[in-house]
Design an enzyme around this catalytic site. Structure first.
Site: not given
Length: 253
Positions: A97, A198, A228
């Site tokens: 991320s 996600d 995610h």
């Protein structure tokens, strides 16, 4: 400030069978090293030297995170990267991320010193229309609802904040703009591991990466059974295996 149990940084010095390979691993926004610790541990088990720092403001309170900016986060990662470059023959960067965006920025800045990038659902943009009003939102409230634990596997929890601090969020978006601007500077091999579903980072984020980098060696792995935080989800084993395969292939040239 006291660090939450489980949110501590992780490092491993590496073993000789690691052939002088180092890997810098970064966790994501509002999260902690816990979210990528199994990934880092698996890399360490191969004998690689691994550094997984806790980013400033993370693993404590969201209010502490709101007093930091992206320069603070990347400074800690860069310090660990330079240590690995001093200790190892070949150094890779890896991130989840925001961690993906941070290590991408490091690869842009350090060029061929970084041998390759391993990215899991990297964040370079958002489709959340509320962010258009972020300058106003920041004046009205210090935080909004959190984004933690987007995990498909039942019974698994990410150690992350339940609030998203808006000053830090605004700074993260500044990092995105710089990183996206310089994506053509990325020429290193890239392993992109992207979840099919996600709920935090849009698919357009990975599409942006793939459309702008200059790398000719790009491996795109789809994660069909994870959300995610795929590093804690059903496809974690795939992330582990593909990462080692990537490191060994790139290291051997």
């Amino acid at each position: 400030m006291q660090v939450l149990p489980g949110a501590e940084a992780f490092s491993s010095p590496g073993r000789s069978e690691g052939h002088g390979v180092g890997v810098l691993v970064s966790h994501g926004f509002t999260g902690s090293p816990q979210s990528v610790r199994p990934w880092a541990q698996h890399l360490a088990d191969q004998g690689y030297a691994v550094r997984l720092p806790r980013l400033p403001g993370h693993g404590t309170t969201w209010q502490a995170l709101n007093r930091t900016e992206w320069h603070d986060w990347i400074a800690v990662l860069e310090r660990e990267l330079l240590r690995l470059l001093d200790e190892c023959d070949t150094v890779f960067v890896a991130g989840l991320s925001l961690g993906g965006a941070l290590v991408t920025r490091l690869a842009e800045l350090h060029g061929p010193s970084v041998a390759g990038l391993m990215l899991v659902n990297p964040a370079y943009r958002s489709d959340d229309h509320r962010l258009r009003a972020l300058p106003l939102m920041r004046r009205l409230a210090p935080s909004i609802a959190g984004i933690a634990s987007d995990i498909r596997a039942s019974g698994v929890t990410e150690l992350a904040y339940d609030r998203t601090p808006l000053h830090a969020l605004s700074s993260m978006m500044q990092l995105w703009a710089l990183t996206v601007r310089d994506l053509p500077d990325i020429t290193q091999p890239v392993l992109l591991m992207q979840s099919d579903e996600d709920h935090v980072v849009p698919a357009s984020s990975s599409e942006l990466l793939l459309s702008r980098i200059s790398s000719t060696d790009v491996t795109h792995v789809r994660l069909a059974d994870s959300y995610h935080v795929a590093t804690l989800d059903h496809d974690a084993h795939m992330i582990h295996d593909r990462s080692v395969e990537f490191v060994e292939r790139v290291r051997r040239g």
